[in-house]
Write an enzyme that holds these catalytic residues in place. Structure first.
Site, mmCIF file in Angstrom:
data_model
loop_
_atom_site.group_PDB
_atom_site.id
_atom_site.type_symbol
_atom_site.label_atom_id
_atom_site.label_comp_id
_atom_site.label_asym_id
_atom_site.label_seq_id
_atom_site.Cartn_x
_atom_site.Cartn_y
_atom_site.Cartn_z
ATOM 1 N N THR A 238 -2.251 -1.104 -2.853
ATOM 2 C CA THR A 238 -1.775 -1.527 -1.806
ATOM 3 C C THR A 238 -2.092 -2.737 -0.993
ATOM 4 O O THR A 238 -1.906 -2.996 -0.071
ATOM 5 C CB THR A 238 -1.684 -0.246 -0.835
ATOM 6 N N ALA A 239 -3.217 -3.359 -1.920
ATOM 7 C CA ALA A 239 -3.936 -4.353 -1.343
ATOM 8 C C ALA A 239 -3.283 -5.752 -1.584
ATOM 9 O O ALA A 239 -2.532 -6.162 -0.806
ATOM 10 C CB ALA A 239 -5.386 -4.368 -1.595
ATOM 11 N N ARG A 240 -3.633 -6.199 -2.722
ATOM 12 C CA ARG A 240 -2.723 -7.584 -3.163
ATOM 13 C C ARG A 240 -2.680 -7.240 -4.815
ATOM 14 O O ARG A 240 -3.668 -7.010 -5.360
ATOM 15 C CB ARG A 240 -3.723 -8.705 -3.005
ATOM 16 N N ASP A 264 2.317 -1.131 -4.800
ATOM 17 C CA ASP A 264 3.233 -1.883 -3.773
ATOM 18 C C ASP A 264 3.157 -3.235 -3.499
ATOM 19 O O ASP A 264 3.875 -3.993 -3.039
ATOM 20 C CB ASP A 264 2.806 -1.325 -2.093
ATOM 21 N N GLU A 269 5.052 -11.952 -6.257
ATOM 22 C CA GLU A 269 6.088 -11.465 -5.533
ATOM 23 C C GLU A 269 6.914 -12.425 -5.052
ATOM 24 O O GLU A 269 6.721 -13.464 -4.670
ATOM 25 C CB GLU A 269 5.452 -10.719 -4.228
ATOM 26 N N HIS A 287 6.277 -4.031 -1.505
ATOM 27 C CA HIS A 287 5.311 -4.556 -0.396
ATOM 28 C C HIS A 287 5.839 -4.113 0.873
ATOM 29 O O HIS A 287 5.898 -4.832 1.649
ATOM 30 C CB HIS A 287 5.217 -6.138 -0.373
ATOM 31 N N ILE A 288 5.884 -2.814 1.093
ATOM 32 C CA ILE A 288 6.060 -2.135 2.530
ATOM 33 C C ILE A 288 4.991 -1.446 3.017
ATOM 34 O O ILE A 288 5.370 -0.385 3.865
ATOM 35 C CB ILE A 288 7.569 -1.172 2.115
ATOM 36 N N GLY A 289 3.871 -1.485 2.500
ATOM 37 C CA GLY A 289 2.500 -1.088 3.339
ATOM 38 C C GLY A 289 2.640 -0.912 4.769
ATOM 39 O O GLY A 289 2.264 -0.005 5.242
#
Ligand code: DGY
Length: 321
Positions: A238-240, A264, A269, A287-289
């Site tokens: 969930t970082a990058r 995520d 992206e 990417h909805i963290g």
């Protein structure tokens, strides 16, 4: 009366945030929420005192060097700042801030969702229902792996990593971690520390990535390090995206070296490596963290608190340079 500072806002922000912006600043909003190119940013920032970008705008060295003289600050609507060349901003005397803390809970929630979803094959089960292909119950279909009591490795034990550890303890998981610096025992709360990533990896039934994207962490999880994970491990990110070498991860998911991955965030992206889409053992989110309503408001208010401080002659709380 003094003129209000002019702020270029690069993306559509939550209503409450735009209202505060409109009240306190001369805000230039992005009506159609399109991602601006570097050249557009440079043009649109003419006469602006500050910019509020998100991670979708690339503020490279070149873009920063060509920003108008008027720009004094970049208050990013994000905790991550890998999209901003800090050295160039510093060289130009532009203050840069981010939004730490306010999105740690939300991001850890999504990390937990990915961990559970990947382990228990949630998307395959859901697909059966959505495609009307669920024919009958059977003791052997859609078998995942259990999470309870397993070993969770946390790569990067900062704010999000520590919350992830707390959530995972609710599932009786055993916490192992790598961080550049060992935490004090009050923060470590019984987790086992390793001095290198390589030493951590063999102890991870699950690995959750929570470190920032920097030149040092670029493709940190590569083929060599994946080989150090136990067979059948699950990777969560969930970082990058840049922290993972996609080809290496996809190969390990294809071969069965890894049981699954929950992701995520991705390289490049939203044009992610298409290999992920064909894999049944990848559980993928866009990417909805931080995408919880309260969190997205809080991120905007935090960016504005930083600008308010700056324009009132105070030191912004979250100054990076
Ligand atoms: C962050 O704040 O860094 C999130 O990834 C959203 O940009």
């Amino acid at each position: 009366m003094q003129d209000k500072p002019v702020v270029l806002v690069t993306r559509k922000l939550p209503q409450a945030v735009e209202e505060r912006l409109g009240h306190d600043y001369e805000a230039r909003f992005n009506q159609d929420d399109r991602v601006y190119s570097g050249d557009e940013l440079i043009k649109l920032a003419a006469g602006a005192d500050a910019i509020i970008p998100t991670h979708t705008e690339k503020l490279s060295a070149d873009v920063i060097q060509h920003l108008p003289e008027s720009v004094r600050a970049i208050a990013s609507y994000s905790v991550g700042y890998d999209h901003i060349d800090l050295e160039s901003a510093k060289a130009r005397g532009i203050i840069v801030t981010n939004t730490p803390e306010v999105l740690s809970d939300a991001t850890a929630e999504i990390a937990m969702l990915l961990l559970l979803g990947a382990a228990r094959r949630a998307h395959e089960g859901e697909q059966l229902i959505r495609t009307n292909t669920w024919s009958e119950w059977s003791p052997t279909y859609n078998l995942g792996i259990g999470v309870t009591g397993k070993r969770l490795g946390i790569l990067g034990m900062g704010r999000v990593g520590q919350i992830m550890a707390r959530r995972a303890r609710g599932f009786d998981m055993e916490i192992h971690y790598y961080n550049r610096h060992r935490l004090g025992s009050e923060y470590e709360t019984g987790a086992t520390y390793y001095e290198t990533v390589e030493a951590l990896l063999p102890h991870c039934d699950f690995l959750s990535i929570h470190c920032p994207a920097t030149p040092e962490t670029h493709h940190l999880l590569n083929a060599r390090r994946i080989a150090l994970l136990p067979d059948g491990a699950v990777v969560v990110n969930t970082a990058r995206g840049a922290i993972i070498d996609d080809e290496a991860l996809i190969a390990a998911l294809r071969s069965g070296k890894l049981f699954a991955a929950g992701l995520d965030v991705f390289n490049n992206e939203p044009d992610i490596n298409p290999g992920y889409r064909d894999l049944q053992n990848s559980f993928l989110l866009p990417h909805i963290g931080s995408a919880a309503r309260e969190t997205r408001d809080a991120m905007g208010f935090r960016a504005l608190d930083n600008l308010d401080a700056l324009f009132a002659g105070r030191e912004p709380h979250d100054r990076l340079v």
